[in-house]
Design a protein around this motif. Structure first.
Motif, short mmCIF file in Angstrom:
data_model
loop_
_atom_site.label_atom_id
_atom_site.label_comp_id
_atom_site.label_asym_id
_atom_site.label_seq_id
_atom_site.Cartn_x
_atom_site.Cartn_y
_atom_site.Cartn_z
N ASN A 1 0.78 -0.93 0.16
CA ASN A 1 -0.43 -0.01 -0.15
C ASN A 1 0.96 1.38 0.23
O ASN A 1 0.33 2.34 -0.30
N HIS A 2 2.60 1.52 -0.11
CA HIS A 2 3.19 2.79 -0.25
C HIS A 2 4.21 1.67 -1.54
O HIS A 2 4.79 0.68 -0.42
N ARG A 3 4.40 2.32 -2.49
CA ARG A 3 5.21 1.83 -3.73
C ARG A 3 5.82 2.71 -3.61
O ARG A 3 5.65 4.28 -4.21
N PHE A 4 7.21 3.06 -4.01
CA PHE A 4 8.23 3.53 -4.21
C PHE A 4 9.60 3.24 -5.24
O PHE A 4 9.55 2.27 -5.58
N GLU A 5 9.74 4.53 -6.41
CA GLU A 5 10.89 3.65 -7.34
C GLU A 5 12.07 2.94 -6.65
O GLU A 5 12.43 3.56 -5.59
N GLY A 6 11.98 2.56 -8.02
CA GLY A 6 13.70 2.03 -6.98
C GLY A 6 14.85 3.14 -7.31
O GLY A 6 14.45 3.92 -7.78
N CYS A 7 15.71 2.23 -6.51
CA CYS A 7 16.81 3.67 -6.72
C CYS A 7 17.50 3.92 -8.60
O CYS A 7 17.41 3.21 -9.28
N GLU A 8 17.52 5.05 -8.24
CA GLU A 8 18.21 6.02 -9.89
C GLU A 8 19.84 5.25 -10.35
O GLU A 8 20.92 5.66 -8.78
N ASP A 9 19.82 5.46 -10.70
CA ASP A 9 21.40 5.23 -11.82
C ASP A 9 22.45 6.13 -10.48
O ASP A 9 23.57 5.93 -9.70
N ASN A 10 22.13 7.77 -10.44
CA ASN A 10 22.29 8.41 -9.32
C ASN A 10 21.94 9.02 -7.83
O ASN A 10 21.77 10.27 -7.84
N GLU A 11 20.99 7.66 -7.56
CA GLU A 11 21.20 8.37 -5.92
C GLU A 11 21.97 7.07 -5.32
O GLU A 11 22.38 5.70 -5.49
N SER A 12 21.95 7.91 -4.11
CA SER A 12 22.98 7.14 -3.34
C SER A 12 21.57 6.27 -2.48
O SER A 12 20.90 6.30 -2.35
N MET A 13 22.95 4.73 -3.03
CA MET A 13 21.61 4.08 -2.03
C MET A 13 20.68 3.92 -0.86
O MET A 13 20.08 3.53 -0.31
#
Length: 363
Positions: free
Chosen positions: A119-131
């Motif tokens: 019921n809460h979904r987030f985008e996956g880690c972007e290429d230039n995003e800190s894990m």
């Protein structure tokens, strides 16, 4: 509050989950926070102050569908979690949320097959995003539930290795010849996969330059048994004979005796963490060992393999210095092969970074 966090996969990925665990504990100090892991890496997380219980799955359990479903069902129905945080959200891991549909918060990654499960979904880690930033975003629904109360965020990688473990390994290092009046560099001289290993001849030449420029340092080669051990021995022999396989000759022969230790072995990830706690810094190929080193507060400089984003895997906003060298620092690599990308990372480029790094961290 009862929270279940699922993070199957590799050691480095699980260590990168510790800021999320610590942040949850800081904001919900009375919460029960259970952590689901692969059995083989679970001992590394024993004693972590943010983890109430470690729930392990063996490889056999994960690859036997019936046994896996039974254990997932039993896990969530014995505890009745208020929140289930699935950090990968694969078709396997989302079974935890599917079997826990009464949980108030079911948090996961936005994928075509996860609709209706979380019921809460987030985008996956972007290429230039800190894990770390990506992982901490998974706590946002719980943060919203605090209704404006102060939110504490902990971005540091962390492990809990006892003082006794550190001291025992320090004593072992002394028995093997380490002199703690001098600095110690832990070197990830090789890697499990050739595709993630900076070429051996270049590593040899850089280490030769380092020994010549910083004779006060002692080097410990970190490697796994088997092929990695053979690679490490070959580099050691080349250093010992002042030979290099690259076209550029080594600047000058190293001092004798060679201040390199092949005989100091960490037999488990916890021992590697204890060893890192007794080292001045880490240099070498990027991988899971670097995350252990970082979690123990040890500065690091690594050569990143093609496709490994520095921004994603090397935290820059923690209290520990973590530097990296990548082909993307040098050129647009979108049309290059792995070999062409590694070719961009020259001996001179790595040596310049290593020299500056050492001058910054040396005692």
């Amino acid at each position: 509050m009862r929270i279940l966090v699922i993070r199957f996969r590799q050691m480095g990925d699980a260590i990168l989950a510790t800021p999320l665990l610590s942040t949850l504990k800081a904001n919900f100090p009375d919460a029960q926070i259970d952590f689901v892991l692969n059995e083989r890496i679970a001992p590394l997380f024993e004693g972590h102050p943010a983890i109430s219980r470690i729930i392990t799955f063996t490889d056999e359990e994960r690859h036997s569908l019936l046994n896996y479903i039974r254990k997932v069902w039993r896990t969530v129905h014995q505890t009745r979690y208020d929140a289930v945080i699935d950090m990968r959200s694969t078709t396997n891991t989302m079974l935890f949320a599917l079997c826990s549909l009464r949980s108030r918060w079911r948090i996961g990654i936005r994928k075509p097959y996860t609709w209706g499960i979380f019921n809460h979904r987030f985008e996956g880690c972007e290429d230039n995003e800190s894990m770390i930033s990506h992982n901490l975003r998974l706590a946002e629904p719980l943060r919203a539930s605090m209704e404006g109360k102060g939110w504490k965020e902990d971005r540091n990688l962390s492990l809990s290795i006892t003082d006794e473990e550190k001291q025992d390994f320090r004593h072992y290092m002394e028995q093997q010849g380490i002199d703690f009046r001098r600095p110690v560099l832990l070197v990830g001289v090789t890697a499990k996969l050739p595709s993630k290993t900076w070429p051996e001849d270049r590593m040899t030449e850089v280490l030769h330059r380092f020994i010549s420029a910083f004779p006060q340092f002692q080097l410990i080669f970190n490697y796994a048994p088997g092929q990695e051990a053979e690679n490490a021995r070959r580099i050691f022999d080349r250093l010992s004979s002042y030979a290099a396989t690259s076209s550029q000759p080594l600047s000058q022969p190293p001092l004798q005796p060679l201040p390199v230790f092949l005989n100091i072995e960490a037999k488990s990830p916890r021992q590697l963490a204890a060893m890192a706690a007794n080292c001045t810094a880490y240099f070498g190929n990027e991988g899971g060992a670097r995350h252990i080193v970082h979690a123990m507060g040890c500065p690091s400089l690594v050569v990143c393999s093609p496709g490994a984003s520095k921004t994603t895997w090397l935290p820059q906003d923690t209290s520990v210095l973590a530097r990296g060298i990548a082909a993307t620092d040098i050129a647009d690599v979108s049309a290059m092969s792995r070999e062409e990308q590694y070719a961009l990372i020259t001996v001179d480029r790595v040596w310049e970074e290593l020299e500056n790094f050492t001058l910054r961290i040396q005692p």
